[in-house]
Design a protein around this motif. Structure first.
Motif, PDB file in Angstrom:
ATOM      1  N   ASP A 143       0.739  -1.366  -0.104  1.00 44.65           N
ATOM      2  CA  ASP A 143       0.037   0.026  -0.009  1.00 44.65           C
ATOM      3  C   ASP A 143       0.932   1.390  -0.074  1.00 44.65           C
ATOM      4  O   ASP A 143       1.684   1.462   0.961  1.00 44.65           O
ATOM      5  CB  ASP A 143      -0.736   0.018   1.332  1.00 44.65           C
ATOM      6  N   LYS A 144       0.866   2.166  -1.151  1.00 46.84           N
ATOM      7  CA  LYS A 144       1.770   3.204  -1.351  1.00 46.84           C
ATOM      8  C   LYS A 144       1.505   4.341  -0.114  1.00 46.84           C
ATOM      9  O   LYS A 144       2.209   4.933   0.463  1.00 46.84           O
ATOM     10  CB  LYS A 144       1.457   3.938  -2.663  1.00 46.84           C
ATOM     11  N   ALA A 145      -0.016   4.591  -0.085  1.00 43.85           N
ATOM     12  CA  ALA A 145      -0.176   5.648   0.914  1.00 43.85           C
ATOM     13  C   ALA A 145       0.315   5.034   2.470  1.00 43.85           C
ATOM     14  O   ALA A 145       0.665   6.027   3.216  1.00 43.85           O
ATOM     15  CB  ALA A 145      -1.670   5.961   1.007  1.00 43.85           C
ATOM     16  N   PHE A 146       0.005   3.987   2.649  1.00 44.65           N
ATOM     17  CA  PHE A 146       0.400   3.405   4.133  1.00 44.65           C
ATOM     18  C   PHE A 146       1.978   3.901   4.030  1.00 44.65           C
ATOM     19  O   PHE A 146       2.602   3.952   5.234  1.00 44.65           O
ATOM     20  CB  PHE A 146       0.181   2.090   4.231  1.00 44.65           C
ATOM     21  N   CYS A 147       2.670   3.198   3.178  1.00 50.06           N
ATOM     22  CA  CYS A 147       4.184   3.337   3.254  1.00 50.06           C
ATOM     23  C   CYS A 147       4.735   4.599   3.269  1.00 50.06           C
ATOM     24  O   CYS A 147       5.601   4.988   4.081  1.00 50.06           O
ATOM     25  CB  CYS A 147       4.758   2.741   1.872  1.00 50.06           C
ATOM     26  N   GLU A 148       4.249   5.801   2.777  1.00 55.19           N
ATOM     27  CA  GLU A 148       4.521   7.087   2.774  1.00 55.19           C
ATOM     28  C   GLU A 148       4.116   7.477   4.048  1.00 55.19           C
ATOM     29  O   GLU A 148       5.144   8.212   4.642  1.00 55.19           O
ATOM     30  CB  GLU A 148       3.927   7.794   1.651  1.00 55.19           C
ATOM     31  N   THR A 149       3.074   7.298   4.610  1.00 58.53           N
ATOM     32  CA  THR A 149       2.785   7.703   5.949  1.00 58.53           C
ATOM     33  C   THR A 149       3.577   7.113   7.126  1.00 58.53           C
ATOM     34  O   THR A 149       4.279   7.893   7.896  1.00 58.53           O
ATOM     35  CB  THR A 149       1.428   7.425   6.296  1.00 58.53           C
ATOM     36  N   TYR A 150       3.870   5.812   6.759  1.00 55.83           N
ATOM     37  CA  TYR A 150       5.026   5.121   7.958  1.00 55.83           C
ATOM     38  C   TYR A 150       6.041   5.931   7.950  1.00 55.83           C
ATOM     39  O   TYR A 150       6.949   5.851   8.810  1.00 55.83           O
ATOM     40  CB  TYR A 150       4.911   3.789   7.516  1.00 55.83           C
ATOM     41  N   ALA A 151       6.995   6.060   6.576  1.00 57.96           N
ATOM     42  CA  ALA A 151       8.016   6.861   6.497  1.00 57.96           C
ATOM     43  C   ALA A 151       8.067   7.842   7.048  1.00 57.96           C
ATOM     44  O   ALA A 151       9.138   8.345   7.661  1.00 57.96           O
ATOM     45  CB  ALA A 151       8.415   6.574   5.021  1.00 57.96           C
ATOM     46  N   LYS A 152       6.793   8.935   6.958  1.00 57.52           N
ATOM     47  CA  LYS A 152       6.982  10.143   7.450  1.00 57.52           C
ATOM     48  C   LYS A 152       6.826   9.933   8.954  1.00 57.52           C
ATOM     49  O   LYS A 152       7.596  11.031   9.919  1.00 57.52           O
ATOM     50  CB  LYS A 152       5.891  10.871   7.026  1.00 57.52           C
ATOM     51  N   THR A 153       6.114   9.200   9.452  1.00 58.80           N
ATOM     52  CA  THR A 153       5.890   9.086  11.114  1.00 58.80           C
ATOM     53  C   THR A 153       7.391   8.561  11.741  1.00 58.80           C
ATOM     54  O   THR A 153       7.826   9.115  12.870  1.00 58.80           O
ATOM     55  CB  THR A 153       4.869   8.202  11.351  1.00 58.80           C
ATOM     56  N   GLU A 154       7.877   7.727  10.959  1.00 57.38           N
ATOM     57  CA  GLU A 154       9.037   7.200  11.514  1.00 57.38           C
ATOM     58  C   GLU A 154      10.192   8.277  11.450  1.00 57.38           C
ATOM     59  O   GLU A 154      11.033   8.474  12.581  1.00 57.38           O
ATOM     60  CB  GLU A 154       9.814   6.050  10.738  1.00 57.38           C
TER      61      GLU A 154
END
Length: 249
Positions: A143-154
């Motif tokens: 999931d692209k949106a999930f991965c982008e959000t996860y990277a940002k939160t990390e």
């Protein structure tokens, strides 16, 4: 006596045959049966099945006699939850989605297997309940949106931790960050479990925006901004969930 023994043997044979027949039928009608062309998914499922069974058996075996029935009930509930999640992943028609979910359950099983006997039940509840959203370890293939959000939160959380001037202060900040990470994971997992694509998109966007605010804040302000923005997203998600529950009632 000989006649009774022969009768018992015949009963055992009949029961064994019945069990084998049921097993075959179960395999043929397995709601989690995968499409024939999903070779990679089948490999992940096979490994996951072995490890989750080992984990569940370990939880039951480690429970003291007085808690054995409670452990069995907890295991059965986790098995049901897992079957539902895997069924949804299969129904999505996306092999990568199924592989992501199966891989996450395998990691959860590994955590339970590695836990001490006394900690297996608690580890199972924590690890398996967290398996709904895609596995971050498979980003960016899922999931692209999930991965982008996860990277940002990390990135945001790492930035907050880095503001600690001393090891002691950094340890305290790390504890606060961990609480926000757990709350974030719980909120994201919840919307994925509910399956509402619009809510998933809104929740991911909200956390991505909160992470951007933390990343843009000056070092002395990062901790305050994190607590303010991430807590606001969690509170909003809670209100939406409550409103949805009231509407259904």
């Amino acid at each position: 006596m000989a006649a009774k023994i022969l009768l018992l043997l015949m009963v055992v044979v009949v029961l064994s045959a019945a069990i084998d027949t049921v097993s075959v039928l179960a395999e043929e009608t397995d709601p989690r049966a995968l499409p024939a062309e999903w070779a990679t998914a089948k490999k992940y499922k096979a490994t996951m099945d072995v490890k989750t069974r080992q984990a569940f058996d370990g939880v039951v075996a480690a429970a003291p006699p007085a808690k054995r029935s409670e452990a069995v009930e907890a295991v059965l509930q986790q098995q049901l939850n897992m079957d539902i999640s895997l069924g949804k992943a299969t129904a999505s028609g996306d092999e990568n989605n199924f592989v992501s979910v199966a891989g996450a359950y395998e990691k959860a099983a590994d955590a339970v297997i590695a836990a001490s006997p006394a900690g297996k039940l608690g580890t199972m509840a924590f690890a398996f309940n967290g398996v709904v959203a895609p596995d971050p370890g498979r980003c960016p293939a899922v999931d692209k949106a999930f991965c982008e959000t996860y990277a940002k939160t990390e990135k945001a959380f790492a930035g907050v931790i880095a503001t600690g001037d001393t090891p002691r202060i950094r340890l305290g900040i790390t504890d606060l960050v961990l609480k926000q990470r757990l709350a974030t994971d719980a909120a994201i997992n919840k919307v994925y479990a509910e399956g509402d694509r619009d809510r998933i998109a809104r929740t991911l966007a909200a956390y991505a925006k909160a992470a951007d605010a933390v990343a843009a804040a000056a070092p002395p302000e990062k901790l305050r901004v994190m607590e303010l923005t991430f807590s606001a997203v969690a509170a909003a998600a809670h209100l939406q969930a409550a409103a949805g529950g009231a509407a259904k009632a």
